[in-house]
Design a protein around this motif. Structure first.
Motif, mmCIF file in Angstrom:
data_model
loop_
_atom_site.group_PDB
_atom_site.id
_atom_site.type_symbol
_atom_site.label_atom_id
_atom_site.label_comp_id
_atom_site.label_asym_id
_atom_site.label_seq_id
_atom_site.Cartn_x
_atom_site.Cartn_y
_atom_site.Cartn_z
ATOM 1 N N ALA A 147 0.769 -1.256 -0.015
ATOM 2 C CA ALA A 147 0.039 -0.010 0.024
ATOM 3 C C ALA A 147 0.911 1.175 -0.086
ATOM 4 C CB ALA A 147 -0.844 0.004 1.156
ATOM 5 N N GLY A 148 0.851 1.986 -1.158
ATOM 6 C CA GLY A 148 1.752 3.078 -1.251
ATOM 7 C C GLY A 148 3.250 2.628 -1.091
ATOM 8 N N GLU A 149 4.016 3.218 -0.468
ATOM 9 C CA GLU A 149 5.450 2.803 -0.397
ATOM 10 C C GLU A 149 5.676 1.736 0.718
ATOM 11 O OE1 GLU A 149 7.905 3.986 -2.207
ATOM 12 O OE2 GLU A 149 5.911 5.094 -3.223
ATOM 13 N N ASP A 150 4.693 1.383 1.465
ATOM 14 C CA ASP A 150 4.604 0.236 2.463
ATOM 15 C C ASP A 150 4.104 -1.216 2.134
ATOM 16 O OD1 ASP A 150 5.318 2.082 4.283
ATOM 17 O OD2 ASP A 150 3.205 2.694 4.555
ATOM 18 N N GLU A 151 5.079 -2.139 2.603
ATOM 19 C CA GLU A 151 5.050 -3.620 2.401
ATOM 20 C C GLU A 151 4.454 -4.081 3.799
ATOM 21 O OE1 GLU A 151 7.688 -5.538 0.154
ATOM 22 O OE2 GLU A 151 6.983 -4.804 -1.665
ATOM 23 N N ILE A 152 3.323 -4.608 4.025
ATOM 24 C CA ILE A 152 3.093 -5.282 5.192
ATOM 25 C C ILE A 152 2.606 -6.706 5.266
ATOM 26 C CG2 ILE A 152 1.467 -4.621 7.202
ATOM 27 C CD1 ILE A 152 0.692 -2.110 5.590
ATOM 28 N N THR A 153 2.944 -7.607 6.151
ATOM 29 C CA THR A 153 3.069 -8.652 5.934
ATOM 30 C C THR A 153 2.040 -9.321 6.867
ATOM 31 O OG1 THR A 153 5.019 -9.226 7.333
ATOM 32 C CG2 THR A 153 5.501 -9.177 5.182
ATOM 33 N N ALA A 154 1.368 -10.650 6.675
ATOM 34 C CA ALA A 154 0.479 -11.288 7.549
ATOM 35 C C ALA A 154 0.531 -12.669 6.955
ATOM 36 C CB ALA A 154 -0.835 -10.567 7.135
ATOM 37 N N GLN A 155 0.032 -13.571 8.125
ATOM 38 C CA GLN A 155 -0.251 -14.751 7.864
ATOM 39 C C GLN A 155 -1.266 -15.323 6.701
ATOM 40 O OE1 GLN A 155 -0.006 -17.619 11.296
ATOM 41 N NE2 GLN A 155 0.624 -15.714 12.466
ATOM 42 N N ALA A 156 -2.257 -14.108 6.747
ATOM 43 C CA ALA A 156 -3.296 -14.548 5.821
ATOM 44 C C ALA A 156 -3.931 -13.211 5.564
ATOM 45 C CB ALA A 156 -4.352 -15.502 6.343
ATOM 46 N N VAL A 157 -4.407 -13.175 4.452
ATOM 47 C CA VAL A 157 -5.274 -11.968 3.860
ATOM 48 C C VAL A 157 -6.763 -12.189 3.596
ATOM 49 C CG1 VAL A 157 -5.357 -9.964 2.010
ATOM 50 C CG2 VAL A 157 -3.196 -10.878 2.729
ATOM 51 N N VAL A 158 -7.727 -11.247 4.059
ATOM 52 C CA VAL A 158 -9.100 -11.374 3.679
ATOM 53 C C VAL A 158 -9.356 -10.276 2.945
ATOM 54 C CG1 VAL A 158 -11.316 -11.233 4.514
ATOM 55 C CG2 VAL A 158 -9.626 -12.476 5.881
ATOM 56 N N LEU A 159 -9.547 -10.720 1.547
ATOM 57 C CA LEU A 159 -9.659 -9.650 0.368
ATOM 58 C C LEU A 159 -11.423 -9.365 0.370
ATOM 59 C CD1 LEU A 159 -8.490 -7.953 -1.811
ATOM 60 C CD2 LEU A 159 -8.349 -9.829 -3.232
ATOM 61 N N ALA A 160 -11.661 -8.236 0.855
ATOM 62 C CA ALA A 160 -13.131 -7.696 0.858
ATOM 63 C C ALA A 160 -13.137 -6.409 0.223
ATOM 64 C CB ALA A 160 -13.602 -7.670 2.038
ATOM 65 N N GLU A 161 -12.667 -5.961 -1.168
ATOM 66 C CA GLU A 161 -12.333 -4.838 -1.614
ATOM 67 C C GLU A 161 -13.537 -4.203 -2.284
ATOM 68 O OE1 GLU A 161 -9.644 -5.070 -5.197
ATOM 69 O OE2 GLU A 161 -10.017 -7.095 -5.492
ATOM 70 N N GLY A 162 -14.704 -5.152 -2.388
ATOM 71 C CA GLY A 162 -15.927 -4.456 -2.893
ATOM 72 C C GLY A 162 -16.300 -4.976 -4.119
ATOM 73 N N ALA A 163 -17.310 -4.374 -4.983
ATOM 74 C CA ALA A 163 -17.799 -4.958 -6.162
ATOM 75 C C ALA A 163 -17.001 -4.823 -7.270
ATOM 76 C CB ALA A 163 -19.270 -4.226 -6.460
ATOM 77 N N ASN A 164 -15.868 -4.261 -7.276
ATOM 78 C CA ASN A 164 -14.932 -3.894 -8.478
ATOM 79 C C ASN A 164 -13.573 -4.356 -8.094
ATOM 80 O OD1 ASN A 164 -13.751 -3.073 -11.051
ATOM 81 N ND2 ASN A 164 -13.501 -1.077 -10.240
ATOM 82 N N PRO A 165 -13.412 -5.909 -8.200
ATOM 83 C CA PRO A 165 -12.332 -6.770 -7.855
ATOM 84 C C PRO A 165 -11.171 -6.627 -8.493
ATOM 85 C CG PRO A 165 -13.890 -8.171 -8.893
ATOM 86 C CD PRO A 165 -14.416 -6.678 -9.234
ATOM 87 N N LEU A 166 -10.616 -5.572 -8.343
ATOM 88 C CA LEU A 166 -9.383 -5.413 -9.140
ATOM 89 C C LEU A 166 -8.284 -6.143 -8.682
ATOM 90 C CD1 LEU A 166 -9.786 -1.301 -9.355
ATOM 91 C CD2 LEU A 166 -10.318 -3.107 -11.193
ATOM 92 N N LEU A 167 -7.976 -6.337 -7.256
ATOM 93 C CA LEU A 167 -7.039 -7.103 -6.861
ATOM 94 C C LEU A 167 -7.204 -8.632 -7.473
ATOM 95 C CD1 LEU A 167 -6.165 -5.369 -3.427
ATOM 96 C CD2 LEU A 167 -4.839 -5.266 -5.358
ATOM 97 N N ALA A 168 -8.494 -8.972 -7.082
ATOM 98 C CA ALA A 168 -8.819 -10.302 -7.262
ATOM 99 C C ALA A 168 -8.138 -10.806 -8.536
ATOM 100 C CB ALA A 168 -10.119 -10.825 -7.123
#
Length: 433
Positions: A147-168
């Motif tokens: 996100a922007g200049e940041d990279e943030i890590t996690a064990q899992a991601v829940v993708l709920a970006e809405g009706a326009n699923p660009l990342l998916a």
């Protein structure tokens, strides 16, 4: 796995994302929510309806504190001819019964309330920044977000970006929805005193009505109109498929349709004297089960509208209860996966098991054929409203001339459309429903 910045990252803070964050945080997991809007609810269209059953699973006493508008105790379905309307108006005690009830909500305050519950449970929020990419490791597993200049890590991601699923689409390879599977919605909110709303819809104090329209509201195109009563305002709008909106043979823009809709004799008296307070637009999934993509990935699960979880039955529109339930089930699956030390695709597979055993996928499967049936049923939008008007005229108009028996007056109206054609269309609709 313990070296990640968070246990889970949730992308988007609509109904699905905020509920997922709340359930994860309540279970003691470290959660980051990244919301593109300046605040939760900033991008959502004001106004809508939520069925309470899914919300009660997460917040048993939500009625006491959630910013609800009105309990919906009156239903209207309207077939609109150019100058006429045939309306079914229904109310019952069952509509208000606990577990069967529904409420109108304004999404900005409602989404903010959901976000506040997630924050109270321990979730952290970053608003006003978009997730540009899902980060993957060498094996292709999702391990965080950029996100922007940041990279943030996690064990899992829940993708709920809405009706326009660009990342998916971009990062997970899910197909872009077809134009016939997506709709564009426009909505306006009109301020009106509470007492006038109750008088115009014949509702007890504090209760409200919902209405769905089909026919001339979209000038005979696939789509429909909707209306929800709020405490001191009315949410009124239209939905038409993107395919319809983009068709060169369609001379009406969605905004032109809305202006004509507001002037229709079935609508104009409802908003007479009301003050326009807001105008907004949004995309809506309309394809039903056939547009539900893969929603379990290595290190990532998809929830809400991003997974196409929306159902327009013509007489009933559902999306928020699907989003709440999928957000809860996504979080529960992630919690189990983290606790087992496996957030790969197999480790997250219990999300699919939960979804397929729930009303979400169950209802979408049951009515899988309906979107295609409705899309190919031109006469439902073009001719049925006029047929209903003609039948009602035969029933109610008195001009002093001797009247033929009712059936003899009705049959010419039906024969003009073709009795076999009508029977086949009704049979097809019944099979799809």
């Amino acid at each position: 796995m313990s070296d990640t910045d968070f246990d889970a990252i949730v992308v988007g803070s609509g109904c699905a994302g905020a509920v997922a964050a709340y359930v994860l945080a309540r279970a003691g997991k470290s959660v980051l929510v990244v919301e593109r809007g300046n605040f939760a609810g900033a991008k959502n269209m004001t106004g809508g309806r939520i069925y309470s059953h899914a919300l009660k699973e997460v917040f048993p006493d939500f009625e006491r504190e959630a910013p609800l508008e009105r309990k919906i105790t009156r239903e209207r379905m309207v077939l609109m001819d150019a100058r006429a309307a045939t309306t079914i108006d229904f109310t019952s005690d069952e509509l208000a019964a606990e577990g069967r009830d529904s409420y109108s909500v304004l999404r900005a305050p409602f989404d903010q309330w959901l976000a506040s519950k997630a924050e109270e449970a321990g979730a952290e929020y970053i608003c006003g920044i978009a997730v540009e990419e899902l980060i993957k490791d060498g094996s292709g597993k999702v391990v965080g977000v950029r996100a922007g200049e940041d990279e943030i890590t996690a064990q899992a991601v829940v993708l709920a970006e809405g009706a326009n699923p660009l990342l998916a689409e971009k990062c997970l390879g899910n197909p872009r929805p077809k134009p016939s599977q997506m709709a564009v919605g426009v909505k306006q909110v009109f301020k009106l005193p509470a007492s006038q709303i109750e008088d115009r819809f014949l509702c007890p104090e504090g209760e409200g009505a919902a209405a769905l329209f089909v026919g001339d509201c979209t000038h005979g195109n696939v789509g429909g109109g909707f209306l929800y009563t709020n405490r001191d305002s009315i949410s009124l709008g239209l939905v038409a498929t993107i395919e319809t909106a983009a068709r060169s043979s369609n001379p009406y823009s969605i905004c032109r349709m809305l202006e004509d809709f507001k002037r229709h004799p079935a609508v104009a008296p409802i908003i007479r004297g009301a003050k326009l307070a807001e105008h907004s637009g949004h995309m809506v999934p309309e394809g039903g089960f056939d547009m539900v993509p893969e929603y379990v990935f290595d290190g990532c699960v998809i929830a809400g509208e991003t997974a196409g979880l929306c159902m327009n039955m013509g007489y009933q529109v559902r999306g928020m209860d699907f989003a709440v339930a999928s957000g809860r089930m996504a979080a529960e699956a992630v919690i189990e996966a983290i606790d087992r030390g496996d957030t790969g695709k197999e480790g997250l597979a219990s999300y699919r098991t939960r979804m397929e055993g729930s009303f979400v996928i169950g209802d979408l499967k049951t009515f899988q054929r309906w979107p295609r049936t409705m899309e190919g049923w031109d006469s439902l939008f073009k001719d049925y409203p006029s047929m209903a008007k003609e039948l009602m005229n035969e029933l109610f108009v008195v001009n002093g001339a001797p009247q033929a028996p009712l059936m003899k007056r009705m049959m010419p109206v039906l024969r003009k459309r073709g009795l076999i054609k009508l029977a086949l269309e009704m049979r097809g609709a019944c099979k799809a429903l």
